[in-house]
Design a protein around this motif. Structure first.
Motif, PDB file in Angstrom:
ATOM      1  N   THR A  45      19.104  -9.313  75.908  1.00 20.09           N
ATOM      2  CA  THR A  45      19.901  -8.248  75.294  1.00 20.09           C
ATOM      3  C   THR A  45      18.929  -7.277  74.638  1.00 20.09           C
ATOM      4  O   THR A  45      17.727  -7.532  74.584  1.00 20.09           O
ATOM      5  N   ILE A  80      18.359  -7.656  69.396  1.00 15.12           N
ATOM      6  CA  ILE A  80      19.437  -8.444  68.806  1.00 15.12           C
ATOM      7  C   ILE A  80      19.037  -9.124  67.503  1.00 15.12           C
ATOM      8  O   ILE A  80      19.881  -9.477  66.701  1.00 15.12           O
ATOM      9  N   GLU A  88      29.027 -13.998  75.054  1.00 15.14           N
ATOM     10  CA  GLU A  88      28.289 -13.909  76.323  1.00 15.14           C
ATOM     11  C   GLU A  88      27.948 -15.304  76.840  1.00 15.14           C
ATOM     12  O   GLU A  88      28.084 -15.589  78.028  1.00 15.14           O
TER      13      GLU A  88
END
Length: 162
Positions: A116, A119, A89
């Motif tokens: 996110t 994570i 990403e």
């Protein structure tokens, strides 16, 4: 008094008074060379000692200017897959028509911060009590830092919020 005498080891025959004069000159030269070598060694030692003292003084002067941090973030990704996804990403932002970096840190290094879902986990410094860090079970973002000169990534870790 002017006897002819053979000097041992030299294979030369000279008069005795010349022998004494020659030996005294040789001895004087050897002493002079010895004194010179000792003085040179002493000077070199003093130069090395002075440069070491100067370096130590410079280090002592620079030490108070270094900012000391109260705590250290300690976090980890929940899986290798999550870490690889975060890396991809951050590294493919330009190809997805996004800005390459989202900001910079306090040291001037470029940073990518993204959100996110769950994570990682880890600890964050506690400002009230540095010896008792806060545990965060769900970290919902990551941060990747880049070197400001080479633009190569050098750190990737989960954070609480982006």
């Amino acid at each position: 008094m002017n006897k002819k005498v053979a000097l041992r080891g030299f294979g030369i025959v000279v008069e005795q008074n010349r022998k004494v004069g020659f030996l005294s000159r040789v001895l004087f030269c050897c002493k002079g060379i010895g004194v010179f070598v000792k003085q040179r060694a002493k000077l070199q030692f003093q130069e090395v000692e002075e440069s070491a003292n100067n370096k130590q003084e410079l280090n002592e002067e620079a030490a108070p200017k270094v900012k000391k941090f109260r705590g250290v973030h300690s976090s980890r990704f929940l899986s290798h897959k999550a870490q690889m996804n975060a890396y991809n990403e951050a590294m493919t932002r330009e190809s997805r028509k996004m800005l390459r970096f989202t900001g910079e840190d306090s040291m001037g290094n470029l940073v990518v911060r993204m959100e996110t879902e769950n994570i990682g986990e880890g600890y964050e410094p506690n400002p009230a009590d540095p010896s008792d860090p806060r545990y965060i079970s769900e970290m919902n973002g990551f941060e990747m830092r880049f070197d400001f000169e080479t633009l190569e990534p050098w750190a990737l870790y989960p954070i609480e919020k982006a």
